[in-house]
Design an enzyme around this catalytic site. Structure first.
Site, short mmCIF file in Angstrom:
data_model
loop_
_atom_site.label_atom_id
_atom_site.label_comp_id
_atom_site.label_asym_id
_atom_site.label_seq_id
_atom_site.Cartn_x
_atom_site.Cartn_y
_atom_site.Cartn_z
N ASP A 147 -10.33 48.02 20.81
CA ASP A 147 -10.84 47.01 19.87
C ASP A 147 -10.93 47.57 18.46
O ASP A 147 -11.77 48.43 18.17
CB ASP A 147 -12.22 46.55 20.34
CG ASP A 147 -12.80 45.46 19.47
OD1 ASP A 147 -12.04 44.83 18.72
OD2 ASP A 147 -14.03 45.24 19.52
N ASP A 162 -7.41 42.32 13.81
CA ASP A 162 -8.27 42.56 14.97
C ASP A 162 -7.45 42.56 16.25
O ASP A 162 -6.81 41.56 16.58
CB ASP A 162 -9.35 41.49 15.01
CG ASP A 162 -10.42 41.75 16.06
OD1 ASP A 162 -10.39 42.82 16.67
OD2 ASP A 162 -11.27 40.87 16.26
#
Length: 485
Positions: free
Chosen positions: A92, A332
């Protein structure tokens, strides 16, 4: 979770290149046939989680970025501790902490999520040999959102005279609470050995969670924070941690197309120009924007989006980040779909619909079932004409042309005995809501991993820039593995 065979393959395939200052690791897409019984179910789950994660980013720093459910994001595996325990975590770039479940472990309301257990291939980790982090350490202050060491050592019951003389080294960092879109956890900081291929971190700092709410799987944070995996790697080996990239193999929600891993590259393996068959592919770069409130974000500026030859200018909030931390676009890996503020999204959709909606009927039922819009019923035989979509980032020559499959998803609907099968196509961009909602400090938009498929996305922390290069990611994985020989 991954099988024992996968971890054997991980040891075999994870390679280090001292001469080229690189470590190659496989990212595995978590798409699962058994989790989703229909395409509608998968798409609806994905759009819901993308929205939750985007709006979660407006919360304070004490909240962890939302790990999405399996089927929508990517996992990273490595070995941990003196006995090389295998661990699988979500990778992440939108968070800045590495944490995972530790034994004994209890996950509340995890009945419908994959829950590690002692009988699984990746059970909660035994940290009996790990060392707790001190209450007066910088890592402890970072995990507690820059709370002073004297306050933290007070919470750890260090005596006043020891606090005054800064002699609280034997008192442990207090546990900290993280909450996110649909779950939460309490974790404590430790350090131990983490193994990435032949490289070993002797004092890697991580969060150990004994109790979580609705989140049984940990996260490998790759954000810009001090506790992220790249930041800690940079302190150990700057040539590896200050630059990393990944190349997500295109899957289009089809399980059979995600058999090969997506390469995660730590460090530098060649110059910016890379060979792609007979073609030389260059990176397109745009500068990282600093966010005073969310320093761990990889924010970039977006000038606009072109639909065909028509440029739709982006609002000011997407071009820069202000002093309150509002604005910019976050790149992201943990959000699936690109989220845009409503006014800008509506303008993009209007131009797209003007072109595609002329000859294709809107599929309102599909929009309700999937959370995507606009969707269209397509001619079963004829090829549908869809305009090109180009992301125009701030900078010189910083435009990225998206492949059609990255923004327009086609699938068959029906065939259930009630309705005949019909061909459907949906735009894979999402409405992020009113841009005025971000006034508490948060991104104006998010560039999701679905739109990043088929690109090598490079995070250059030394030059503070993000790069995009069109790639055949499965071929890149094969080539980098051949290079080790």
């Amino acid at each position: 979770m991954a099988s024992p065979l996968f971890f054997l393959l991980l040891i075999t395939l994870s390679i280090s290149h001292p001469s080229s200052q690189m470590i190659l690791l496989p990212l595995t897409h978590s798409l699962s046939k058994t989790q989703f019984n229909t395409t509608h179910h998968l798409l609806k789950s994905t759009t819901t989680h993308s929205t939750s994660r985007f709006h979660h980013h407006y919360k304070n720093h004490h909240q962890l970025s939302l790990p999405l459910s399996p089927g929508t994001d990517y996992t990273l595996s490595f070995n941990f501790g003196p006995y090389s325990q295998p661990i699988t975590l979500y990778m992440d770039t939108g968070s800045d902490l590495v944490w995972f479940p530790c034994t004994p472990f209890n996950c509340i309301l995890c009945e419908f999520k994959p829950n590690p257990s002692p009988s699984s291939s990746s059970p909660p980790t035994n940290i009996s040999h790990s060392t707790p982090i001190s209450c007066n350490s910088k890592a402890c202050s970072t995990a507690h959102n820059s709370v002073s060491s004297s306050d933290l050592c007070t919470m750890a019951h260090c005596p006043l005279d020891s606090i005054e003389t800064k002699d609280c080294g034997s008192f442990h960092c207090p546990p900290f609470y993280y909450a996110y879109g649909d779950g939460s956890l309490i974790a404590s900081l430790y350090h131990d050995t983490l193994s990435l291929s032949s490289l070993k971190f002797r004092n890697f700092t991580f969060g150990c969670a004994h109790t979580t709410f609705s989140e049984p799987t940990g996260v490998a944070g790759f954000g810009r924070g001090l506790l992220s995996l790249p930041a800690q790697l940079a302190s150990h080996s700057p040539q590896l941690g200050n630059r990393f990239s990944y190349c997500l193999v295109s899957h289009s929600f089809r399980h059979e197309r995600v058999r090969k891993p997506s390469p995660l590259i730590l460090g530098r393996y060649e110059d910016e120009k890379q060979s792609n068959g007979d073609e030389v592919v260059e990176f397109v770069y745009t500068s990282m924007l600093d966010n005073p409130k969310h320093s761990y974000f990889y924010c970039v500026g977006l000038k606009g989006i072109s639909i065909g030859k028509k440029m739709i200018p982006a609002p000011e909030i997407l071009r820069r980040v202000n002093k309150r931390g509002d604005g910019g676009v976050v790149v992201d890996s943990g959000t699936t779909f690109t989220m845009l503020p409503v006014g800008f999204y509506d303008s993009v959709v209007a131009e797209f619909d003007r072109r595609v909606g002329k000859v294709n009927r809107r599929a309102s039922e599909i929009e309700m079932k999937t959370g995507l819009s606009p969707c269209y019923y397509l001619d079963a035989a004829a090829a549908v004409e869809v305009p090109a979509v180009t992301l125009r980032f701030v900078g010189v020559n910083s435009s990225v042309v998206l492949p059609r499959k990255n923004y327009f998803y086609e699938f068959l609907d029906g065939g259930d005995g009630v309705r005949r099968k019909e061909r459907v196509g949906c735009l894979m961009l999402m409405n992020g809501g009113d841009e005025f909602e971000v006034s508490g400090g948060g991104p104006g938009a998010i560039l999701g991993n679905y739109q990043q498929q088929g690109f090598e996305v490079e995070y250059d922390l030394e030059k503070k820039r993000v790069g995009f290069a069109r790639r055949k990611c499965a071929s890149l994985w094969d080539r980098l593995n051949r290079d080790k020989n």
